[in-house]
Design a protein around this motif. Structure first.
Motif, PDB file in Angstrom:
ATOM      1  N   ALA A 213       1.132  -1.173   0.009  1.00  0.00           N
ATOM      2  CA  ALA A 213      -0.285   0.050   0.217  1.00  0.00           C
ATOM      3  C   ALA A 213       0.439   1.438   0.476  1.00  0.00           C
ATOM      4  N   GLU A 214       1.633   1.499   0.665  1.00  0.00           N
ATOM      5  CA  GLU A 214       2.405   2.605   1.108  1.00  0.00           C
ATOM      6  C   GLU A 214       3.511   2.654  -0.768  1.00  0.00           C
ATOM      7  N   ARG A 215       3.761   1.552  -1.703  1.00  0.00           N
ATOM      8  CA  ARG A 215       4.301   1.721  -2.772  1.00  0.00           C
ATOM      9  C   ARG A 215       3.156   2.154  -3.488  1.00  0.00           C
ATOM     10  N   ARG A 216       2.019   1.416  -3.616  1.00  0.00           N
ATOM     11  CA  ARG A 216       1.224   2.502  -4.437  1.00  0.00           C
ATOM     12  C   ARG A 216       0.853   3.594  -4.057  1.00  0.00           C
ATOM     13  N   ARG A 217       0.598   4.622  -3.370  1.00  0.00           N
ATOM     14  CA  ARG A 217       0.882   5.528  -2.578  1.00  0.00           C
ATOM     15  C   ARG A 217       1.358   6.493  -2.498  1.00  0.00           C
ATOM     16  N   ALA A 218       3.182   5.640  -2.714  1.00  0.00           N
ATOM     17  CA  ALA A 218       4.269   6.884  -2.911  1.00  0.00           C
ATOM     18  C   ALA A 218       3.835   6.739  -4.856  1.00  0.00           C
ATOM     19  N   HIS A 219       4.016   5.853  -5.739  1.00  0.00           N
ATOM     20  CA  HIS A 219       3.538   6.065  -7.333  1.00  0.00           C
ATOM     21  C   HIS A 219       3.223   6.799  -7.343  1.00  0.00           C
ATOM     22  N   HIS A 220       1.142   6.656  -7.061  1.00  0.00           N
ATOM     23  CA  HIS A 220      -0.012   7.381  -7.417  1.00  0.00           C
ATOM     24  C   HIS A 220       0.339   8.398  -7.135  1.00  0.00           C
ATOM     25  N   THR A 246       0.763   0.701 -17.185  1.00  0.00           N
ATOM     26  CA  THR A 246       0.788   1.813 -15.422  1.00  0.00           C
ATOM     27  C   THR A 246       0.616   2.679 -15.188  1.00  0.00           C
ATOM     28  N   VAL A 247       1.375   3.592 -16.243  1.00  0.00           N
ATOM     29  CA  VAL A 247       1.140   5.207 -15.600  1.00  0.00           C
ATOM     30  C   VAL A 247      -0.424   5.581 -16.180  1.00  0.00           C
ATOM     31  N   SER A 248      -1.267   5.026 -16.780  1.00  0.00           N
ATOM     32  CA  SER A 248      -2.397   5.513 -17.474  1.00  0.00           C
ATOM     33  C   SER A 248      -3.176   4.652 -15.830  1.00  0.00           C
ATOM     34  N   ARG A 249      -2.765   3.418 -15.852  1.00  0.00           N
ATOM     35  CA  ARG A 249      -3.547   3.385 -14.428  1.00  0.00           C
ATOM     36  C   ARG A 249      -3.624   4.322 -13.108  1.00  0.00           C
ATOM     37  N   TYR A 250      -1.845   4.500 -13.113  1.00  0.00           N
ATOM     38  CA  TYR A 250      -2.396   5.402 -12.243  1.00  0.00           C
ATOM     39  C   TYR A 250      -2.854   7.129 -12.432  1.00  0.00           C
ATOM     40  N   GLU A 258      -8.079   2.434  -5.366  1.00  0.00           N
ATOM     41  CA  GLU A 258      -7.949   1.857  -6.011  1.00  0.00           C
ATOM     42  C   GLU A 258      -7.642   0.467  -7.000  1.00  0.00           C
ATOM     43  N   MET A 259      -5.796   1.230  -6.620  1.00  0.00           N
ATOM     44  CA  MET A 259      -5.067   0.561  -7.133  1.00  0.00           C
ATOM     45  C   MET A 259      -4.761  -0.292  -6.474  1.00  0.00           C
ATOM     46  N   MET A 260      -5.484  -0.601  -5.055  1.00  0.00           N
ATOM     47  CA  MET A 260      -5.296  -1.769  -4.745  1.00  0.00           C
ATOM     48  C   MET A 260      -6.636  -2.844  -4.413  1.00  0.00           C
ATOM     49  N   GLY A 262      -7.871  -3.415  -8.103  1.00  0.00           N
ATOM     50  CA  GLY A 262      -7.501  -3.847  -9.635  1.00  0.00           C
ATOM     51  C   GLY A 262      -8.761  -3.465 -10.205  1.00  0.00           C
ATOM     52  N   GLN A 263      -8.889  -2.339  -9.898  1.00  0.00           N
ATOM     53  CA  GLN A 263     -10.288  -1.900 -10.633  1.00  0.00           C
ATOM     54  C   GLN A 263      -9.865  -1.421 -12.341  1.00  0.00           C
ATOM     55  N   LYS A 264     -10.718  -1.662 -12.810  1.00  0.00           N
ATOM     56  CA  LYS A 264      -9.721  -1.590 -14.005  1.00  0.00           C
ATOM     57  C   LYS A 264     -10.186   0.218 -14.461  1.00  0.00           C
ATOM     58  N   ILE A 265      -9.776   0.212 -15.994  1.00  0.00           N
ATOM     59  CA  ILE A 265      -9.625   1.392 -16.407  1.00  0.00           C
ATOM     60  C   ILE A 265     -11.154   2.449 -17.662  1.00  0.00           C
ATOM     61  N   ARG A 266     -11.657   2.578 -16.982  1.00  0.00           N
ATOM     62  CA  ARG A 266     -12.411   3.337 -17.229  1.00  0.00           C
ATOM     63  C   ARG A 266     -12.645   3.900 -18.647  1.00  0.00           C
ATOM     64  N   PRO A 267     -13.107   3.479 -19.636  1.00  0.00           N
ATOM     65  CA  PRO A 267     -13.181   4.600 -20.544  1.00  0.00           C
ATOM     66  C   PRO A 267     -13.245   6.572 -20.397  1.00  0.00           C
ATOM     67  N   SER A 268     -12.622   6.853 -20.973  1.00  0.00           N
ATOM     68  CA  SER A 268     -12.198   8.537 -20.242  1.00  0.00           C
ATOM     69  C   SER A 268     -13.600   9.432 -20.834  1.00  0.00           C
TER      70      SER A 268
END
Length: 456
Positions: A213-220, A246-250, A258-260, A262-268
């Protein structure tokens, strides 16, 4: 050439026609029976064939005034006798590719004179065992850690001391260190300072959730910080060494939680209006508020922030120097396996920072340097203690490497204690590759063997 003529008629019989017989005597070193060329010319053509093989040798021979076909040159090379082997006290053994991925051979080297003594087909134990039984006298056998060569040395020359090559040991350790660094890849990225007032609650949740979680928070936080500076997805991906996905997901995740899940990327929501927005940006309109009003009139239901994020990709290139790109796994592996004195100051500083963040990589670095001290100073008596320390460290890759040494402990200890190595073998393997490529990979094993054994 000496000719003798004599008459075979009866004395006083002038009616008969006299018969003459001519014969020749061979001159050593100049002529031979039934030969069309002198020994000197034959030797010159053979030397050309050994050095250049068929086609290239035929071209050179024609330029030197000794025209000969490529087939003749190859026949001369194949007709040469094998050189005597003699007694080889220190034998080096390694494999080489006749056709990479399909056919291999075994090269045998006299490590004292650095000459090739024989080439064997295949890289199995049986041909080498038979050769060692036919040529007794080997006292030391330098080899890699292949089980086939170890078995052949035990069966064919049980009195010989087997020595594992130090180059291959170091190569195997470097591969183990690379796996260890890959398992701790998250430690290579410098920590990102995130304002507490901005992510206060999220930071507390991350600390309780663990390292992931710490890594995901920092990357986000890092991705959204770069997006706020006006960087595009591709710029961020190239700079951080991540994939565009990966950049697009963040970027599309409103929170790091949301990164924890594993939600799929919704259409913009911008997708139906991208064509119009790109057209207006091409006309010079980079004001997000104006574009937001225009697309809302066309039915856009999203917020102003979405349009602003889209427009920021087309503005001037932001300054990304504040966020340093993390080193790759291979770079860090090279820093760990290199002499500390040979590292550049910048690389040394980066490595020390990584080791301070990751105790596991610091332990791996200590093991590498102690192994390097054994290898360079030939202190094989320390190997047992090193293996025990590596197994106790429980590091991915390194522990498996240390456990594997115990299966060939005697040869590895000899390799770290005795001055013999497979250095001459590796040099001759490179020479075999050059000769093989010179014949465009189409030569048979017998011709390759002749050229390797006899070529100057």
């Amino acid at each position: 050439m000496i000719s003798h003529g004599f008459c075979c008629g009866c004395a006083g019989s002038s009616a008969r026609t006299p018969r003459a017989k001519t014969f020749a005597e061979q001159v050593d070193g100049l002529t031979r029976r039934w030969s069309r060329v002198s020994d000197g010319l034959r030797q010159m053509l053979t030397t050309v064939g050994l050095a250049l093989a068929g086609r290239a040798g035929a071209r050179l021979a024609a330029q030197l005034g000794m025209p000969a076909s490529r087939h003749r040159l190859i026949r001369l090379v194949r007709a040469l006798p094998d050189p005597p082997v003699g007694v080889v006290a220190v034998l080096g053994v390694d494999d080489f590719a006749v056709r990479r991925g399909h056919h291999y051979g075994t090269v045998l080297i006299d490590c004292e004179s650095r000459r090739v003594v024989d080439l064997l087909p295949g890289r199995d134990a049986d041909p080498l065992t038979a050769w060692l039984q036919q040529h007794p006298g080997a006292q030391v056998i330098c080899r890699d850690r292949a089980s086939a060569y170890a078995e052949a040395a035990r069966n064919g020359a049980p009195q010989a001391v087997q020595v594992a090559d130090r180059f291959h040991l170091w190569q195997n350790l470097a591969a183990a260190i690379e796996r260890c660094v890959a398992q701790h890849k998250s430690c290579l990225q410098e920590p990102v300072e995130v304002p507490a007032e901005r992510y206060g609650a999220a930071a507390e949740a991350a600390e309780s959730a663990g390292a992931m979680a710490e890594r995901r928070r920092a990357h986000h936080a890092l991705v959204h910080e770069l997006l706020a500076q006006g960087a595009g997805f591709r710029q961020i991906a190239r700079h951080l060494g991540w994939s565009h996905h990966t950049v697009s997901r963040y970027a599309h995740a409103a929170t790091w939680q949301e990164m924890m899940v594993g939600q799929k990327i919704r259409p913009s929501q911008v997708d139906p209006f991208k064509t119009y927005l790109i057209q207006r940006i091409g006309e010079g309109c980079l004001k997000a508020a104006t574009l937001h009003r225009e697309v809302r009139a066309q039915g856009f239901a999203g917020s102003y922030a979405i349009i602003r994020k889209f427009v920021e990709q087309y503005r001037s290139t932001p300054d990304l120097t504040a966020v340093r790109r993390p080193p790759s796994v291979r770079q860090v592996t090279g820093w760990i396996c290199r002499r500390p004195d040979d590292l550049a100051d910048r690389d040394s500083v980066q490595l020390q920072a990584i080791l301070q963040r990751c105790p596991q990589l610091r332990a791996a670095t200590d093991l590498v340097r102690s192994f390097a001290d054994m290898l360079t100073r030939l202190r094989g008596e320390r190997l047992d203690a090193w293996i025990a320390a590596a197994e106790a460290a429980a590091l991915p890759g390194v522990t498996k490497f240390a456990t594997g040494l115990t299966a060939d402990l005697a040869a590895v200890t000899a390799g770290l204690s005795m001055p013999f190595s497979s250095g001459p073998v590796e040099g001759n393997v490179n020479r075999i590759k050059m000769i093989k490529r010179q014949m465009y990979g189409r030569a048979g094993f017998d011709l390759l063997r002749k050229r390797v054994l006899l070529a100057p």
